[in-house]
Design an enzyme around this catalytic site. Structure first.
Site, PDB file in Angstrom:
ATOM      1  N   LYS A 198     -13.293  -5.201  -1.754  1.00 21.91           N
ATOM      2  CA  LYS A 198     -12.393  -6.342  -1.934  1.00 21.91           C
ATOM      3  C   LYS A 198     -12.893  -7.432  -0.988  1.00 21.91           C
ATOM      4  O   LYS A 198     -13.338  -7.131   0.123  1.00 21.91           O
ATOM      5  CB  LYS A 198     -10.988  -5.864  -1.557  1.00 21.91           C
ATOM      6  N   GLU A 227      -2.165  -2.969  -9.679  1.00 21.29           N
ATOM      7  CA  GLU A 227      -2.180  -2.578  -8.258  1.00 21.29           C
ATOM      8  C   GLU A 227      -0.787  -2.865  -7.709  1.00 21.29           C
ATOM      9  O   GLU A 227      -0.377  -4.012  -7.630  1.00 21.29           O
ATOM     10  CB  GLU A 227      -3.241  -3.409  -7.524  1.00 21.29           C
ATOM     11  N   THR A 239      -2.324  -2.949  -0.608  1.00 21.83           N
ATOM     12  CA  THR A 239      -1.786  -3.161   0.740  1.00 21.83           C
ATOM     13  C   THR A 239      -1.591  -1.815   1.447  1.00 21.83           C
ATOM     14  O   THR A 239      -0.603  -1.590   2.149  1.00 21.83           O
ATOM     15  CB  THR A 239      -0.463  -3.983   0.709  1.00 21.83           C
ATOM     16  N   ARG A 290       4.244  -3.478  -0.172  1.00 15.88           N
ATOM     17  CA  ARG A 290       4.913  -4.574   0.530  1.00 15.88           C
ATOM     18  C   ARG A 290       6.405  -4.524   0.258  1.00 15.88           C
ATOM     19  O   ARG A 290       7.133  -5.434   0.613  1.00 15.88           O
ATOM     20  CB  ARG A 290       4.360  -5.924   0.059  1.00 15.88           C
TER      21      ARG A 290
HETATM   22  C1  3PG Z   1      -4.035  -9.544  -1.631  1.00 21.86           C
HETATM   23  O1  3PG Z   1      -3.554  -8.721  -0.873  1.00 21.86           O
HETATM   24  O2  3PG Z   1      -5.001  -9.296  -2.352  1.00 21.86           O
HETATM   25  C2  3PG Z   1      -3.508 -10.943  -1.640  1.00 21.86           C
HETATM   26  O3  3PG Z   1      -2.327 -11.046  -0.925  1.00 21.86           O
HETATM   27  C3  3PG Z   1      -3.403 -11.539  -2.987  1.00 21.86           C
HETATM   28  O4  3PG Z   1      -3.299 -12.887  -2.786  1.00 21.86           O
HETATM   29  P1  3PG Z   1      -2.677 -13.857  -3.865  1.00 21.86           P
HETATM   30  O5  3PG Z   1      -1.199 -13.672  -3.789  1.00 21.86           O
HETATM   31  O6  3PG Z   1      -3.121 -15.237  -3.421  1.00 21.86           O
HETATM   32  O7  3PG Z   1      -3.203 -13.494  -5.196  1.00 21.86           O
END
Ligand code: 3PG
Length: 214
Positions: free
Chosen positions: A133, A46, A73, A50
Site C-alpha cells: 500500500k 476492505e 487499518t 476504525r
Molecule cells: C486509508 O487508510 O487507506 C485511507 O484513510 C484512505 O483514504 P481516503 O479516505 O482519502 O480514501
C-alpha cells in the site's frame, strides 16, 4: 512466495483495479453495500478497524461468499486475528506492523503493509512482500513519487490510497506499477444512505465505466 503477483488475490485486484475502503457504523447498510458491489462486479471490500463494528461487518459481508472481504487499518496482531476469524481473506495496514506481517506470512494471508518511503518499501521486501500500500498517497508525492520509487523498486507493485478520488484515479491506474487504487471514494455509508443506494450504484458504475474506457 507471499505477496508476489502469482497469488490469485493479487491477480484479481489487478483486474478489478478498485479496492473500496469501508468503515461500518451501521450494519443495516451491508446488504445494499454487497448488492451494489456485486452488481458492478467489484468483488472486493476492505472493512476498516476504525469502528467497533469491523468484525461484525466482516463476518456479515463474508457470509454469502459473493465478496472477497479483507480488513483494513489493522494495527495490531489481535485485530488481524479477529479479522481472519470472522472471514477476512486479506489484511491492509497503514504502516509496517511486524507482528501483523509475521502472522499473515504464517497463515499465507495476503497482506498489504502501508509504505511511504524507500525505507518502508525495503522493509516490506525483506519480508518477501512485493505488493505494498502507498499511503497517504497524495501527501507523499502521489503519482510522481510512485514513478520515482519504481526506479529502484522496479519489481514492486503499489496500491495507492489516501486522497485518491473520482477525478484522479484513472491517472494512477495508468501507471504500470500501480496494481489498483483504494479508498473511501469508491463507496461509503454516506452515499449508500442516499436514495436507497441508487447514488452509490451510479457513482460506482461511473468509476467502473471510466476504467473500461481508459
Ligand atoms: C486509508 O487508510 O487507506 C485511507 O484513510 C484512505 O483514504 P481516503 O479516505 O482519502 O480514501
Amino acid at each position: 512466495m507471499l505477496a508476489n503477483m502469482e497469488h490469485a488475490l493479487y491477480q484479481q485486484i489487478a483486474e478489478t483495479k478498485l479496492l473500496p475502503l469501508y468503515t461500518a457504523t451501521d450494519l443495516t447498510c451491508l446488504p445494499r453495500l454487497e448488492e451494489v458491489l456485486v452488481k458492478n462486479e467489484v468483488r472486493f471490500i476492505e472493512v476498516t478497524f476504525r469502528s467497533e463494528l469491523a468484525a461484525d461487518a466482516i463476518k456479515q459481508l463474508a457470509a454469502s461468499g459473493e465478496l472477497i472481504v479483507g480488513a483494513g487499518t489493522v494495527r495490531t496482531l489481535a485485530e488481524a486475528e479477529i479479522a481472519v476469524e470472522n472471514g477476512a481473506k486479506f489484511i491492509v495496514s497503514p504502516a509496517i506492523v511486524p507482528e501483523v506481517i509475521d502472522y499473515c506470512i504464517k497463515g499465507d494471508i495476503p497482506v498489504f503493509p502501508g509504505t511511504a518511503t524507500p525505507g518502508d518499501i525495503q522493509r516490506a521486501l525483506e519480508y518477501g512482500i512485493k505488493v505494498v500500500k502507498f499511503f497517504p498517497a497524495d501527501i507523499y508525492g502521489g503519482l510522481k513519487a510512485i514513478k520515482a520509487l519504481s526506479g529502484p523498486f522496479y519489481d514492486v507493485k503499489f496500491l495507492p490510497t489516501g486522497g485518491i478520488n473520482a477525478e484522479n484515479f484513472i491517472e494512477y491506474l495508468a501507471d504500470e506499477h500501480v496494481i489498483g487504487v483504494g479508498g473511501s471514494f469508491i463507496i461509503s455509508e454516506t452515499i449508500l444512505k442516499k436514495d436507497d443506494g441508487k447514488s452509490a450504484d451510479e457513482a460506482l458504475s461511473a468509476l467502473v465505466e471510466a476504467i473500461k474506457k481508459a
